[in-house]
Design a protein around this motif. Structure first.
Motif, mmCIF file in Angstrom:
data_model
loop_
_atom_site.group_PDB
_atom_site.id
_atom_site.type_symbol
_atom_site.label_atom_id
_atom_site.label_comp_id
_atom_site.label_asym_id
_atom_site.label_seq_id
_atom_site.Cartn_x
_atom_site.Cartn_y
_atom_site.Cartn_z
ATOM 1 N N VAL A 167 -5.881 7.210 -2.805
ATOM 2 C CA VAL A 167 -4.918 6.630 -3.514
ATOM 3 C C VAL A 167 -3.882 5.887 -2.617
ATOM 4 C CG1 VAL A 167 -2.968 7.259 -4.952
ATOM 5 C CG2 VAL A 167 -5.034 8.370 -5.236
ATOM 6 N N LEU A 168 -3.597 6.215 -1.459
ATOM 7 C CA LEU A 168 -2.529 5.511 -0.664
ATOM 8 C C LEU A 168 -2.969 4.481 -0.156
ATOM 9 C CD1 LEU A 168 -0.615 8.733 1.081
ATOM 10 C CD2 LEU A 168 0.101 7.453 -0.904
ATOM 11 N N ASP A 169 -4.212 4.051 -0.352
ATOM 12 C CA ASP A 169 -4.770 2.732 0.222
ATOM 13 C C ASP A 169 -4.626 1.585 -0.800
ATOM 14 O OD1 ASP A 169 -5.282 3.582 2.825
ATOM 15 O OD2 ASP A 169 -7.169 4.227 2.361
ATOM 16 N N LEU A 170 -4.156 2.061 -2.092
ATOM 17 C CA LEU A 170 -4.027 1.000 -3.376
ATOM 18 C C LEU A 170 -2.949 0.048 -3.005
ATOM 19 C CD1 LEU A 170 -4.741 3.551 -6.164
ATOM 20 C CD2 LEU A 170 -6.367 2.017 -5.104
ATOM 21 N N VAL A 171 -3.054 -0.875 -3.653
ATOM 22 C CA VAL A 171 -1.969 -1.942 -3.567
ATOM 23 C C VAL A 171 -1.477 -2.307 -5.121
ATOM 24 C CG1 VAL A 171 -1.072 -4.143 -2.657
ATOM 25 C CG2 VAL A 171 -2.775 -3.021 -1.293
ATOM 26 N N PRO A 172 -0.685 -2.045 -5.690
ATOM 27 C CA PRO A 172 -0.272 -2.429 -7.101
ATOM 28 C C PRO A 172 0.166 -3.824 -7.136
ATOM 29 C CG PRO A 172 1.329 -1.371 -6.065
ATOM 30 C CD PRO A 172 0.415 -0.983 -5.069
ATOM 31 N N LYS A 173 -0.416 -4.470 -8.311
ATOM 32 C CA LYS A 173 0.100 -6.111 -8.688
ATOM 33 C C LYS A 173 1.240 -5.964 -9.102
ATOM 34 C CE LYS A 173 -4.677 -7.687 -7.942
ATOM 35 N NZ LYS A 173 -5.281 -6.506 -7.549
ATOM 36 N N HIS A 174 1.546 -4.918 -10.183
ATOM 37 C CA HIS A 174 2.610 -4.952 -10.808
ATOM 38 C C HIS A 174 3.466 -3.567 -10.791
ATOM 39 C CE1 HIS A 174 4.886 -4.582 -14.943
ATOM 40 N NE2 HIS A 174 5.222 -6.093 -14.747
ATOM 41 N N PRO A 178 0.909 -1.028 0.030
ATOM 42 C CA PRO A 178 0.016 0.057 -0.084
ATOM 43 C C PRO A 178 1.033 1.131 0.025
ATOM 44 C CG PRO A 178 -0.860 -1.700 1.554
ATOM 45 C CD PRO A 178 0.462 -1.970 1.221
ATOM 46 N N GLY A 179 0.299 2.231 -0.570
ATOM 47 C CA GLY A 179 1.084 3.499 -0.877
ATOM 48 C C GLY A 179 1.168 4.126 0.817
ATOM 49 N N SER A 180 0.580 3.690 1.719
ATOM 50 C CA SER A 180 0.705 4.406 2.979
ATOM 51 C C SER A 180 1.981 3.871 3.592
ATOM 52 C CB SER A 180 -0.523 3.698 3.888
ATOM 53 O OG SER A 180 -0.563 2.532 3.922
ATOM 54 N N GLU A 181 2.639 2.887 3.053
ATOM 55 C CA GLU A 181 3.870 2.668 3.593
ATOM 56 C C GLU A 181 5.270 3.453 3.017
ATOM 57 O OE1 GLU A 181 4.861 -1.585 3.803
ATOM 58 O OE2 GLU A 181 2.722 -2.071 4.098
ATOM 59 N N ILE A 182 5.111 4.348 2.061
ATOM 60 C CA ILE A 182 5.962 5.131 1.474
ATOM 61 C C ILE A 182 6.629 5.907 2.718
ATOM 62 C CG2 ILE A 182 4.511 7.115 1.026
ATOM 63 C CD1 ILE A 182 6.053 7.463 -1.493
ATOM 64 N N VAL A 183 8.093 5.982 2.776
ATOM 65 C CA VAL A 183 8.545 6.866 3.704
ATOM 66 C C VAL A 183 9.200 8.032 3.434
ATOM 67 C CG1 VAL A 183 9.399 4.559 4.851
ATOM 68 C CG2 VAL A 183 11.002 5.698 3.491
ATOM 69 N N ALA A 184 8.955 8.432 2.096
ATOM 70 C CA ALA A 184 9.612 9.823 1.903
ATOM 71 C C ALA A 184 9.205 9.801 0.345
ATOM 72 C CB ALA A 184 11.283 9.898 1.743
ATOM 73 N N GLY A 185 8.735 11.149 0.048
ATOM 74 C CA GLY A 185 8.376 11.411 -1.677
ATOM 75 C C GLY A 185 8.697 12.960 -1.942
ATOM 76 N N GLY A 186 9.059 12.985 -3.443
ATOM 77 C CA GLY A 186 9.426 14.475 -3.579
ATOM 78 C C GLY A 186 9.390 14.395 -5.051
#
Length: 253
Positions: free
Chosen positions: A212-219, A62-70
């Motif tokens: 959006v940050l709750d999505l889980v990509p498959k690829h 899930p996008g919620s696990e991202i630690v930094a973005g920019g």
């Protein structure tokens, strides 16, 4: 590493591996280069639980696990916007004389409601009813809403359009349509980092029906629709999708 320009993951030599993965679009808006329009680089950073022994499955989370973005934006000035979470987004501008980035936009906060919408209306023929209803409400607001029509601004470079939205408020969107039912923007290195930045600046990023940050990509190159902006503007998007059953992302009709 995961790059938009490479089909598979980029494996770092074992002796150089660390405990993080970076996902990135190295040159967002590249089709605009010859026209002198702003382009940029988008990136997200992810912690790998298994460290150097990590597999691709540890990136498909899930996008919620991202630690930094920019992102970095290249144009009349070179700007870098960065967040490590903690409800803090910082903006820097390159000073060519010093060769260093200077903090010019501390603690960026996106207004709850803006006056600008940014979307490729050339695709409106293919939009679902919910998307059409939402953008019609911006152009032709009802008298009881008390709102004035929004102005349209669309550059065609996500970095540039989101940067303006972040500073001035309003809405940036790349919705799904009948041509691109899963949306157009890539989840791991476009939608997730930008959604993280917007949320940390006090806004929201949704597909129309979910965060959006709750999505889980498959690829690693999966796509999703996206609407991002201030909280009041995103509430209007949700209302449009709730009031119109004919929408394309998620359960398709």
């Amino acid at each position: 590493m995961v790059s938009e320009e490479v089909d598979d993951i980029v494996v770092v030599p074992e002796e150089l591996r660390g405990k993080y993965c970076i996902t990135f679009d190295p040159l967002d808006g590249s089709s605009n280069i010859d026209a002198g329009v702003n382009v940029g680089t988008i990136f997200g950073i992810w912690r790998l639980p298994s460290g150097p022994q990590a597999t691709v499955d540890e990136i498909l989370v899930p996008g919620s696990e991202i630690v930094a973005g920019g992102y970095c934006m290249y144009g009349s000035s070179c700007n870098m916007v960065l967040t490590f979470g903690n409800n803090s987004v910082e903006g820097f501008t390159l000073d060519p004389a010093l060769g260093e980035f200077i903090l010019t936009h501390p603690n960026i906060r996106i207004p709850p409601r803006g006056k600008i919408y940014s979307v490729n209306e050339g695709n409106s023929l293919y939009w679902d009813d919910a998307t059409k209803a939402y953008f019609d409400s911006l152009k032709f607001p009802s008298p009881e809403s008390g709102l004035k029509p929004y102005s349209a601004r669309y550059i065609g470079s996500m970095v540039a359009d989101v940067h303006r939205t972040l500073l001035y408020g309003g809405v940036f969107a790349y919705p799904s349509d009948r041509k691109s039912r899963s949306g157009k923007l890539r989840i791991l290195y476009e939608s997730f980092p930008m959604a993280f930045i917007i949320e940390q600046a006090g806004g929201r990023a949704i597909t129309g029906i979910e965060r959006v940050l709750d999505l889980v990509p498959k690829h690693i190159h999966d796509r999703c629709p996206i609407f991002l902006g201030g909280t009041d503007d995103m509430a209007d998007v949700e209302a449009a999708f709730a009031n119109n059953s004919n929408w394309l992302n998620g359960t398709q009709k």
